[in-house]
Design an enzyme around this catalytic site. Structure first.
Site, PDB file in Angstrom:
ATOM      1  N   ARG A  29       0.785  -1.234   0.000  1.00  0.00           N
ATOM      2  CA  ARG A  29       0.000   0.000   0.000  1.00  0.00           C
ATOM      3  C   ARG A  29       0.821   1.290   0.000  1.00  0.00           C
ATOM      4  NH1 ARG A  29      -0.398  -2.266   5.201  1.00  0.00           N
ATOM      5  NH2 ARG A  29      -0.145  -0.774   6.904  1.00  0.00           N
ATOM      6  N   ARG A  87       1.711  -4.163   3.461  1.00  0.00           N
ATOM      7  CA  ARG A  87       2.709  -3.337   4.139  1.00  0.00           C
ATOM      8  C   ARG A  87       3.051  -2.170   3.208  1.00  0.00           C
ATOM      9  NH1 ARG A  87       8.854  -5.235   6.047  1.00  0.00           N
ATOM     10  NH2 ARG A  87       9.799  -3.171   5.762  1.00  0.00           N
ATOM     11  N   HIS A  88       3.456  -1.033   3.818  1.00  0.00           N
ATOM     12  CA  HIS A  88       4.018   0.064   3.024  1.00  0.00           C
ATOM     13  C   HIS A  88       5.410  -0.380   2.589  1.00  0.00           C
ATOM     14  CE1 HIS A  88       0.961   3.017   4.011  1.00  0.00           C
ATOM     15  NE2 HIS A  88       1.149   2.849   5.295  1.00  0.00           N
ATOM     16  N   VAL A  89       5.529  -0.897   1.374  1.00  0.00           N
ATOM     17  CA  VAL A  89       6.854  -1.363   0.929  1.00  0.00           C
ATOM     18  C   VAL A  89       6.924  -1.259  -0.588  1.00  0.00           C
ATOM     19  CG1 VAL A  89       6.189  -3.830   0.759  1.00  0.00           C
ATOM     20  CG2 VAL A  89       8.579  -3.227   1.208  1.00  0.00           C
ATOM     21  N   GLU A 312      -2.743   7.026   6.465  1.00  0.00           N
ATOM     22  CA  GLU A 312      -1.512   7.507   7.056  1.00  0.00           C
ATOM     23  C   GLU A 312      -0.505   6.385   7.069  1.00  0.00           C
ATOM     24  OE1 GLU A 312      -2.666   5.130   9.845  1.00  0.00           O
ATOM     25  OE2 GLU A 312      -1.630   6.568  11.052  1.00  0.00           O
TER      26      GLU A 312
END
Length: 326
Positions: A29, A87-89, A312
């Protein structure tokens, strides 16, 4: 004669659990593109449909060393299937390390809007209590917290200039160091990955259609997602996550931002066009708007679309837990 026919025999090993296809999905994401909403929906859906929803406690590490990539790929690959990992990746190439390449999904939004959302969120949090930004960015000095957005852009503060503004493309380009350099190489590689590795990249401004297509492509994960999303209780919760104190920069400042983000816009328009082609293919109508001129001639009006629900860098999982135990 029949006795030799072992594959028709009733006494073989028990049949393997039939997994939905695809049974390995990654939602890497993009920050500030509505992902908190989708994570909330996925929590509910994983209980409802019985898939393995795997999230990460690491929220601010999108670039990984080669060893970290191998480690993460190993961990994801051994998760019980069907799984959806989020995950933010930045994009991970599983096949490079000999793993099965999972299916990727993602959502992006207008780059200037995304940037502004992040700028004000880091400073002032959201409606769940203005104090929560103090926990998020405790080291931010007061003068930085109250830094006027126009000053930040026009006077070229690091937060409002490259490479900080080159944010969305690396999520699709990948872990190669050149993926973080604003330019054609990263842009083209990101487009290629969208075509080859992403089942769907949606546009936040059209979130309901994104959810409809996800339900169509990945029914085992997303069946009934739209009715859950439209549930009035959920809409009320969503409003708590909209960033507060947003102000719109001057047209001059926006024009400068737009120039600095021209690769991001080229990517955004490319994804939007692909998304609209997909919608047409499945009979979903798009609002007819005049086609955008090339970025260098266009001043966007930020916030022309009220973002459905903001996002966020962290998940607030404790806050969400238990709300939707059905």
């Amino acid at each position: 004669f029949v006795g030799n026919s072992t594959y028709l025999d009733d006494h073989g090993p028990p049949p393997q659990k039939v997994l939905p296809f695809p049974s390995q999905v990654i939602y890497n994401r993009v920050g500030k593109c509505g992902s908190r909403t989708v994570v909330l929906l996925l929590r509910i859906l994983s209980e409802k449909h019985g898939f393995n929803f795997v999230t990460s406690d690491i929220h601010n590490k999108t670039r990984l060393t080669k060893n970290e990539q191998m480690e993460l790929i190993k961990n994801i690959s051994t998760a019980e299937q069907p799984y959806l990992f989020t995950r933010h990746v930045h994009f991970l190439n599983f096949s490079r390390f000999g793993g099965d390449q999972p299916v990727y999904i993602n959502i992006i939004r207008d780059p200037v809007n995304r940037f502004l959302s992040n700028y004000f969120f880091r400073r002032f949090g959201d409606w769940r209590g203005e104090q929560n930004h103090m926990i998020r960015t405790p080291s931010m000095r007061q003068e930085e917290r109250y830094l006027d957005i126009n000053v930040c852009i026009l006077e070229n503060y690091p937060e409002c200039s490259n490479p900080k503004l080159f944010y969305i493309i690396p999520y699709f380009c990948g872990q190669h160091p050149r993926c973080r350099e604003p330019g054609e190489w990263a842009l083209e590689r990101a487009k290629l990955n969208v075509n080859e590795n992403f089942l769907l990249v949606g546009i936040l401004e059209e979130l309901e259609d994104v959810l409809l297509l996800l339900e169509r492509f990945l029914p085992h994960y997303f069946k009934d997602v739209l009715s859950i999303y439209k549930n009035p209780e959920h809409r009320k919760l969503g409003n708590l996550t909209v960033t507060v104190k947003k102000t719109i920069p001057s047209p001059e400042a926006i024009q400068i931002l737009y120039q600095r983000m021209r690769y991001e816009y080229e990517f955004y328009y490319y994804v939007k066009e692909q998304f609209h082609l997909l919608k047409r293919k499945f009979g979903l109508k798009s609002l007819i708007r005049k086609p955008h001129p090339r970025p260098e001639f266009f001043i966007p009006s930020p916030l022309e679309t009220e973002e459905p629900i903001d996002d966020e860098e962290e998940d607030d999982e404790k806050w969400l837990e238990g709300i939707y135990k059905r």
